[in-house]
Design a protein around this motif. Structure first.
Motif, PDB file in Angstrom:
ATOM      1  N   TYR A  65       0.794  -1.234   0.017  1.00 23.24           N
ATOM      2  CA  TYR A  65       0.055  -0.063  -0.071  1.00 23.24           C
ATOM      3  C   TYR A  65       0.721   1.127  -0.103  1.00 23.24           C
ATOM      4  CZ  TYR A  65      -4.782  -1.695   0.513  1.00 23.24           C
ATOM      5  OH  TYR A  65      -5.821  -2.296   0.161  1.00 23.24           O
ATOM      6  N   GLU A  66       1.986   1.180   0.695  1.00 19.53           N
ATOM      7  CA  GLU A  66       2.952   2.386   0.891  1.00 19.53           C
ATOM      8  C   GLU A  66       3.395   2.682  -0.668  1.00 19.53           C
ATOM      9  OE1 GLU A  66       5.707   1.362   3.825  1.00 19.53           O
ATOM     10  OE2 GLU A  66       4.439   2.009   5.494  1.00 19.53           O
ATOM     11  N   LYS A  67       3.817   1.707  -1.131  1.00 21.32           N
ATOM     12  CA  LYS A  67       4.310   1.880  -2.645  1.00 21.32           C
ATOM     13  C   LYS A  67       3.451   2.609  -3.690  1.00 21.32           C
ATOM     14  CE  LYS A  67       7.934  -1.716  -2.443  1.00 21.32           C
ATOM     15  NZ  LYS A  67       8.267  -3.045  -2.942  1.00 21.32           N
ATOM     16  N   ARG A  68       2.016   1.641  -3.415  1.00 21.94           N
ATOM     17  CA  ARG A  68       0.726   2.312  -4.416  1.00 21.94           C
ATOM     18  C   ARG A  68       0.658   3.577  -3.970  1.00 21.94           C
ATOM     19  NH1 ARG A  68      -2.569  -3.227  -6.063  1.00 21.94           N
ATOM     20  NH2 ARG A  68      -0.383  -4.224  -6.890  1.00 21.94           N
ATOM     21  N   PHE A  69       0.683   4.007  -2.641  1.00 23.24           N
ATOM     22  CA  PHE A  69      -0.024   5.245  -2.084  1.00 23.24           C
ATOM     23  C   PHE A  69       1.103   6.244  -2.790  1.00 23.24           C
ATOM     24  CE2 PHE A  69       0.866   8.826   0.809  1.00 23.24           C
ATOM     25  CZ  PHE A  69      -0.329   9.194   0.752  1.00 23.24           C
ATOM     26  N   GLU A  70       2.502   6.149  -2.860  1.00 20.55           N
ATOM     27  CA  GLU A  70       3.491   7.145  -3.390  1.00 20.55           C
ATOM     28  C   GLU A  70       3.083   7.128  -4.982  1.00 20.55           C
ATOM     29  OE1 GLU A  70       7.010   5.405  -2.391  1.00 20.55           O
ATOM     30  OE2 GLU A  70       7.058   5.775  -0.396  1.00 20.55           O
ATOM     31  N   GLN A  71       2.766   6.071  -5.561  1.00 26.45           N
ATOM     32  CA  GLN A  71       2.438   6.207  -6.970  1.00 26.45           C
ATOM     33  C   GLN A  71       0.985   7.008  -7.095  1.00 26.45           C
ATOM     34  OE1 GLN A  71       2.781   2.139  -8.288  1.00 26.45           O
ATOM     35  NE2 GLN A  71       5.164   1.983  -7.971  1.00 26.45           N
ATOM     36  N   GLY A  72       0.282   7.056  -6.291  1.00 27.82           N
ATOM     37  CA  GLY A  72      -0.907   7.876  -6.379  1.00 27.82           C
ATOM     38  C   GLY A  72      -2.164   6.820  -6.697  1.00 27.82           C
ATOM     39  N   GLN A  73      -1.690   5.407  -6.670  1.00 28.18           N
ATOM     40  CA  GLN A  73      -2.982   4.726  -6.908  1.00 28.18           C
ATOM     41  C   GLN A  73      -3.944   4.220  -5.876  1.00 28.18           C
ATOM     42  OE1 GLN A  73      -0.898   1.001  -8.354  1.00 28.18           O
ATOM     43  NE2 GLN A  73       0.252   1.991  -9.694  1.00 28.18           N
ATOM     44  N   LEU A 129      -4.407   3.595   3.163  1.00 28.16           N
ATOM     45  CA  LEU A 129      -2.950   3.329   3.767  1.00 28.16           C
ATOM     46  C   LEU A 129      -3.111   3.253   5.254  1.00 28.16           C
ATOM     47  CD1 LEU A 129      -0.033   2.943   3.465  1.00 28.16           C
ATOM     48  CD2 LEU A 129       0.385   5.440   3.168  1.00 28.16           C
ATOM     49  N   ARG A 130      -3.746   4.350   5.868  1.00 26.71           N
ATOM     50  CA  ARG A 130      -3.648   4.469   7.425  1.00 26.71           C
ATOM     51  C   ARG A 130      -4.535   3.339   7.851  1.00 26.71           C
ATOM     52  NH1 ARG A 130       0.657   6.945   6.687  1.00 26.71           N
ATOM     53  NH2 ARG A 130       0.535   9.333   5.777  1.00 26.71           N
ATOM     54  N   ARG A 131      -5.634   2.915   7.474  1.00 27.30           N
ATOM     55  CA  ARG A 131      -6.254   1.783   8.028  1.00 27.30           C
ATOM     56  C   ARG A 131      -5.209   0.450   8.102  1.00 27.30           C
ATOM     57  NH1 ARG A 131     -10.779   2.503  11.067  1.00 27.30           N
ATOM     58  NH2 ARG A 131     -10.940  -0.011  10.289  1.00 27.30           N
ATOM     59  N   VAL A 132      -4.549   0.040   7.073  1.00 24.76           N
ATOM     60  CA  VAL A 132      -3.681  -0.890   7.085  1.00 24.76           C
ATOM     61  C   VAL A 132      -2.437  -0.703   8.065  1.00 24.76           C
ATOM     62  CG1 VAL A 132      -2.107  -2.323   5.572  1.00 24.76           C
ATOM     63  CG2 VAL A 132      -4.282  -1.625   4.519  1.00 24.76           C
ATOM     64  N   GLN A 133      -1.850   0.430   8.004  1.00 24.32           N
ATOM     65  CA  GLN A 133      -0.888   0.600   8.976  1.00 24.32           C
ATOM     66  C   GLN A 133      -1.435   0.568  10.401  1.00 24.32           C
ATOM     67  OE1 GLN A 133       0.258   4.585   7.748  1.00 24.32           O
ATOM     68  NE2 GLN A 133       1.984   3.912   6.476  1.00 24.32           N
ATOM     69  N   ALA A 134      -2.580   1.045  10.418  1.00 24.16           N
ATOM     70  CA  ALA A 134      -3.106   0.848  12.038  1.00 24.16           C
ATOM     71  C   ALA A 134      -3.435  -0.551  12.497  1.00 24.16           C
ATOM     72  CB  ALA A 134      -4.825   1.716  12.224  1.00 24.16           C
ATOM     73  N   GLU A 135      -3.759  -1.350  11.507  1.00 29.08           N
ATOM     74  CA  GLU A 135      -4.024  -2.970  11.802  1.00 29.08           C
ATOM     75  C   GLU A 135      -2.726  -3.289  12.229  1.00 29.08           C
ATOM     76  OE1 GLU A 135      -6.616  -4.728  12.419  1.00 29.08           O
ATOM     77  OE2 GLU A 135      -8.037  -2.949  12.002  1.00 29.08           O
ATOM     78  N   ARG A 136      -1.585  -3.166  11.221  1.00 26.78           N
ATOM     79  CA  ARG A 136      -0.399  -3.651  11.521  1.00 26.78           C
ATOM     80  C   ARG A 136       0.203  -3.196  12.917  1.00 26.78           C
ATOM     81  NH1 ARG A 136       4.424  -0.367   8.437  1.00 26.78           N
ATOM     82  NH2 ARG A 136       3.652   0.995  10.008  1.00 26.78           N
TER      83      ARG A 136
END
Length: 476
Positions: free
Chosen positions: A210-218, A224-231
């Protein structure tokens, strides 16, 4: 014509009393208190099983690691070592009390300066009034146990010895159960750590993507924050689980007698094997007929009750006359070099009876105290029986309910695993959103953790039942 005086004639009266008086009164025999226990649960044995004859009940789990930990605990646990030392002390005290029933022999030697009167000096033609006296003699004494007082005191000491042995067995049983429960706890927390770690690694991979695709604007930032929170949440859960695992390992290390250095270093008790996934052994229906005698805590209180009974009877017998036979054979001389010559020999033989007329109520108070001790111990014995059957009932219920909880939780986890499999496929195909997938994964994680708890409860129920039955059951 004069008759020779025979020293043995002086003993006729005491010896006659020694043989006649015991028939005047007999002590009461100890009888186990009768209680309203379940049918088939009353037994007639008196002594607790020793440690070496007790079954290794934990072998029903077929775990080599658990077997090793149990044997190490029996060798190095400090509580068990303390209990064994108490048994040794009780054995020494029992031997000391038993010695009171035997004749006592002693050797006496002494020297004294004697001052004579002038008349004694003149009659014995002594050059001076003072003289030295040297003496060496052997003394033999024996108290005839007319009323069973000495026998009762010895019996009380023997009962105390059996009680301390039963108390040691109770420590052994409690220790074996604590080691088994401690090992199950370690395995459970290892399982939880593995479950959370797998989920956390999955979130790490997803978050990296998700971080890579967020940087690419996808992907939007919200996803991203939801996935990071779960992590991060699973990471916190993992650290908590690792902390609990460390605590469980420390508790187990203390039980098996690890050194402080080994406890600090940790990490020596790990090794899950297949303990949590095994099927617990089948438990026979009903209560064993010898459960009262299999429980060392009940045996301990029964022996303490027997000891209290013996002390009460001894205190009662102490109020009656006592007969002591004594004899002394030795030599007395005014010259040290002649103290063992034949002319200096003397002997003294006789018997004496003693009856207390007034002691301010001391012996009566001792009897009252012994009677009160017996009543208190009797109540404690009956309470231990009641507690034993309550523990058996609770363990049977927990065994049954634990199996039901495990089956229900396992069925729930099977459904959640299937749900996650479907949700992950639908998410990849774009049929459901990220939130639905995360909720399904979170539910699966919680369900697997609950299943680990259910596994622990199911196995601990077997441990509790084995402990409640005094160390397993026949055929276990």
């Amino acid at each position: 014509m004069t008759m020779k005086r025979r020293p043995g004639l002086f003993l006729l009266v005491p010896l006659s009393l020694a043989f006649c008086l015991p028939s005047c009164r007999s002590t009461e025999r100890f009888v186990r208190p009768q209680m309203d226990v379940p049918e088939g649960a009353d037994a007639t044995q008196d002594a607790a099983l020793s440690i070496h004859t007790r079954p290794r009940w934990w072998q029903v789990f077929h775990s080599s690691n658990l077997d090793r930990l149990e044997e190490r605990a029996f060798l190095y646990n400090r509580d068990l070592a303390h209990a064994a030392a108490v048994v040794d002390k009780a054995a020494a005290m029992a031997s000391a009390e038993a010695a009171g029933e035997l004749p006592q022999a002693s050797l006496k030697a002494g020297a004294a300066r004697q001052e004579l009167t002038k008349g004694q000096q003149y009659s014995q033609s002594l050059p001076e009034r003072g003289r030295d006296l040297w003496q060496a003699s052997g003394i033999l004494s024996y108290e005839v146990d007319l009323w069973g007082k000495l026998r009762m005191r010895s019996g009380a000491a023997q009962a105390d010895l059996l009680a301390s042995a039963a108390a040691r067995d109770a420590v052994w049983l409690r220790l074996s159960a604590e080691v088994a429960s401690g090992y199950i706890s370690v395995c459970t927390w290892q399982e939880k750590c593995d479950i959370i770690r797998r989920v956390h690694e999955s979130y790490e991979q997803t978050c990296s993507m998700y971080e890579k695709r967020f940087e690419q604007g996808q992907y939007p930032e919200l996803a991203l924050r939801r996935v990071q929170a779960e992590r991060d949440k699973t990471l916190a859960q993992l650290r908590k689980a690792e902390n609990e695992l460390s605590k469980a390992e420390s508790i187990l290390a203390v039980l098996v007698g690890e050194s402080p250095r080994a406890i600090i270093s940790g990490g020596k008790t790990r090794g899950r094997e297949e303990l949590l996934s095994m099927t617990p052994p089948a438990i026979p229906a009903g209560i064993p007929a010898d459960v009262i005698d299999r429980r060392p805590d009940i045996c301990e209180w029964e022996m303490r009750l027997r000891a209290a009974h013996e002390r009460k009877e001894a205190a009662r017998a102490d109020r009656y006359p006592s007969l002591v036979l004594t004899g002394e054979l030795g030599h007395v001389s005014t010259a040290l070099e002649e103290v063992l010559n034949q002319p200096t020999r003397l002997y003294d033989i006789g018997g004496s009876m003693l009856q207390t007329l007034f002691d301010g109520g001391r012996k009566r108070a001792a009897l009252d105290a012994a009677s009160a001790e017996y009543k208190a111990t009797e109540a404690a014995y009956e309470q231990s029986v009641l507690v034993a059957f309550r523990e058996i009932r609770d363990a049977l219920v927990e065994r049954r309910q634990g199996a039901a909880i495990y089956d229900a939780t396992k069925s729930e986890v099977d459904c959640l695993r299937r749900s996650w499999d479907i949700a992950s496929r639908q998410y990849d195909a774009g049929y459901i959103g990220l939130m639905d997938a995360l909720d399904t994964h979170r539910s699966l994680l919680n369900g697997e953790l609950e299943m680990a708890d259910a596994e622990e409860m199911r196995l601990n129920a077997v441990v509790k039942l084995c402990k409640a039955l005094g160390g397993g059951w026949k055929g276990s």
